[in-house]
Design a protein around this motif. Structure first.
Motif, PDB file in Angstrom:
ATOM      1  N   ALA A 200      70.174  66.959  45.971  1.00 36.11           N
ATOM      2  CA  ALA A 200      71.014  65.806  45.637  1.00 36.11           C
ATOM      3  C   ALA A 200      71.565  65.226  46.928  1.00 36.11           C
ATOM      4  CB  ALA A 200      72.143  66.227  44.711  1.00 36.11           C
ATOM      5  N   ASP A 202      74.273  63.246  48.834  1.00 27.73           N
ATOM      6  CA  ASP A 202      75.665  62.878  48.615  1.00 27.73           C
ATOM      7  C   ASP A 202      76.412  62.955  49.942  1.00 27.73           C
ATOM      8  OD1 ASP A 202      78.594  63.235  47.845  1.00 27.73           O
ATOM      9  OD2 ASP A 202      77.696  62.921  45.874  1.00 27.73           O
ATOM     10  N   GLY A 205      78.242  66.097  50.533  1.00 23.32           N
ATOM     11  CA  GLY A 205      77.468  67.311  50.270  1.00 23.32           C
ATOM     12  C   GLY A 205      77.875  68.479  51.139  1.00 23.32           C
ATOM     13  N   GLY A 227      72.227  58.712  43.770  1.00 24.29           N
ATOM     14  CA  GLY A 227      73.160  58.289  42.745  1.00 24.29           C
ATOM     15  C   GLY A 227      73.568  56.836  42.818  1.00 24.29           C
ATOM     16  N   GLY A 232      78.438  57.293  43.809  1.00 25.04           N
ATOM     17  CA  GLY A 232      77.591  58.432  44.116  1.00 25.04           C
ATOM     18  C   GLY A 232      77.170  59.208  42.883  1.00 25.04           C
ATOM     19  N   LEU A 233      77.064  60.514  43.036  1.00 30.59           N
ATOM     20  CA  LEU A 233      76.600  61.381  41.953  1.00 30.59           C
ATOM     21  C   LEU A 233      77.781  62.062  41.278  1.00 30.59           C
ATOM     22  CD1 LEU A 233      73.598  63.087  43.770  1.00 30.59           C
ATOM     23  CD2 LEU A 233      73.425  61.539  41.814  1.00 30.59           C
ATOM     24  N   GLU A 235      79.763  65.045  39.219  1.00 32.43           N
ATOM     25  CA  GLU A 235      79.733  66.487  39.443  1.00 32.43           C
ATOM     26  C   GLU A 235      78.675  67.168  38.586  1.00 32.43           C
ATOM     27  OE1 GLU A 235      80.118  69.968  41.038  1.00 32.43           O
ATOM     28  OE2 GLU A 235      81.180  68.202  41.774  1.00 32.43           O
ATOM     29  N   ARG A 238      75.381  66.713  40.350  1.00 33.63           N
ATOM     30  CA  ARG A 238      75.349  67.554  41.556  1.00 33.63           C
ATOM     31  C   ARG A 238      75.082  69.018  41.201  1.00 33.63           C
ATOM     32  NH1 ARG A 238      78.864  65.918  46.086  1.00 33.63           N
ATOM     33  NH2 ARG A 238      79.761  68.018  45.973  1.00 33.63           N
ATOM     34  N   VAL A 244      73.222  70.261  47.591  1.00 30.67           N
ATOM     35  CA  VAL A 244      73.771  68.917  47.730  1.00 30.67           C
ATOM     36  C   VAL A 244      73.860  68.635  49.230  1.00 30.67           C
ATOM     37  CG1 VAL A 244      75.670  67.366  47.193  1.00 30.67           C
ATOM     38  CG2 VAL A 244      75.071  69.201  45.600  1.00 30.67           C
ATOM     39  N   ARG A 246      74.183  66.130  52.662  1.00 29.77           N
ATOM     40  CA  ARG A 246      74.734  64.905  53.246  1.00 29.77           C
ATOM     41  C   ARG A 246      73.923  64.509  54.470  1.00 29.77           C
ATOM     42  NH1 ARG A 246      77.987  69.085  54.884  1.00 29.77           N
ATOM     43  NH2 ARG A 246      78.274  69.294  57.153  1.00 29.77           N
TER      44      ARG A 246
END
Length: 280
Positions: A200, A202, A205, A227, A232-233, A235, A238, A244, A246
């Motif tokens: 994911a 994010d 993250g 997302g 964003g995404l 929870e 995620r 997750v 970044r």
């Protein structure tokens, strides 16, 4: 091939094409609009999984028909009906301020999610709750450029055939399988069962993309979940991922927009999956 005839602005064919600006009509007819020489060229060369030509109809100004004669030929070779039209007709059908003189009417071309899984993909972009059509089309273009095997739009995401999505993909819509309307949980589980690691993307993250690359963990089949542009995404999404991640911000920028972050992530995976070249 015969010379196309000039179509009347009052033609039922023009009215039918104009209605494809509306999502409910697109869904009913399973047809959409592709504008501009790049998209129409790709549409003319595309065939569905059943071998059926994707492009069914083409509206072109006289000037565009002369400038892009090879596209007109390709459309006719594909069996599409080609109509010459004045600029008013193109403006009436087009969803842009300045039409480029070519508008194609195409069959839907999305792929069943099951067929994507059966192909054992190595790199997939999953758009979860992406609402902006321009971003969706741009991420699809990035996935195509990075050599991804497929794109999945979840059921909460924008319509793949929104004219802005189609334009933003700049023809990439015709290059790789795209599944639509897949619940995010089903998308993640199906890909995981197919041996794909779920990452994911994010900004908050826990894992850093650079660290993932340094650790050598990104060489296997991977699906990136992207997302919503604004928040964003969630929870719960995620929590579905194996990690997750970044994208590190090394400078002073506050963040990256969705399409830029997607390009960075997809290219990182593509690079990690490339066979190492021998130095001997």
């Amino acid at each position: 091939m015969g010379t196309p005839e000039l179509i009347s602005p009052r033609s039922p064919r023009v009215a039918a094409a104009r209605r494809l600006a509306r999502r409910n009509f697109r869904g009913k007819e399973r047809m959409f609009i592709a504008e501009g020489p790049q998209a129409v060229r790709e549409a003319a060369d595309h065939r569905g999984s059943d071998g059926r030509p994707t492009l069914t109809e083409l509206f072109a100004t006289v000037e565009a028909a002369e400038r892009y004669a090879s596209i007109i030929d390709a459309a006719q070779d594909a069996g599409a009906r080609v109509h010459l039209a004045d600029s008013e007709v193109l403006a009436d059908v087009s969803q842009t301020v300045t039409p480029q003189g070519l508008i194609g009417v195409c069959h839907f071309l999305d792929s069943p999610f099951e067929s994507i899984l059966a192909a054992r993909p190595k790199l997939v972009a999953v758009l979860a709750n992406v609402r902006d059509p321009g971003n969706a089309g741009t991420v699809l273009r990035c996935a195509d450029a990075a050599g991804a095997d497929a794109v999945v739009l979840t059921d909460a995401s924008v319509d793949l055939y929104n004219p802005k999505s189609v334009r933003a993909s700049v023809g990439s819509l015709f290059h790789l399988p795209v599944a639509v309307g897949v619940p995010v949980e089903q998308a993640v589980q199906g890909l995981r069962d197919a041996g794909v690691r779920i990452l994911a993307a994010d900004g908050a993250g826990e894992d850093d993309l650079d660290d993932e690359l340094d650790a050598g963990t990104m060489g296997g089949p991977t699906a990136w979940v992207f997302g919503n542009e604004a928040w964003g995404l969630p929870e719960e999404t995620r929590a579905l991922a194996d990690a997750v991640v970044r994208v590190p911000i090394h400078g002073k920028a506050e963040s990256l927009n969705l399409a830029t972050a997607a390009a960075v992530c997809l290219y990182a995976s593509a690079r990690a999956q490339r066979p190492r070249r021998s130095t001997g």
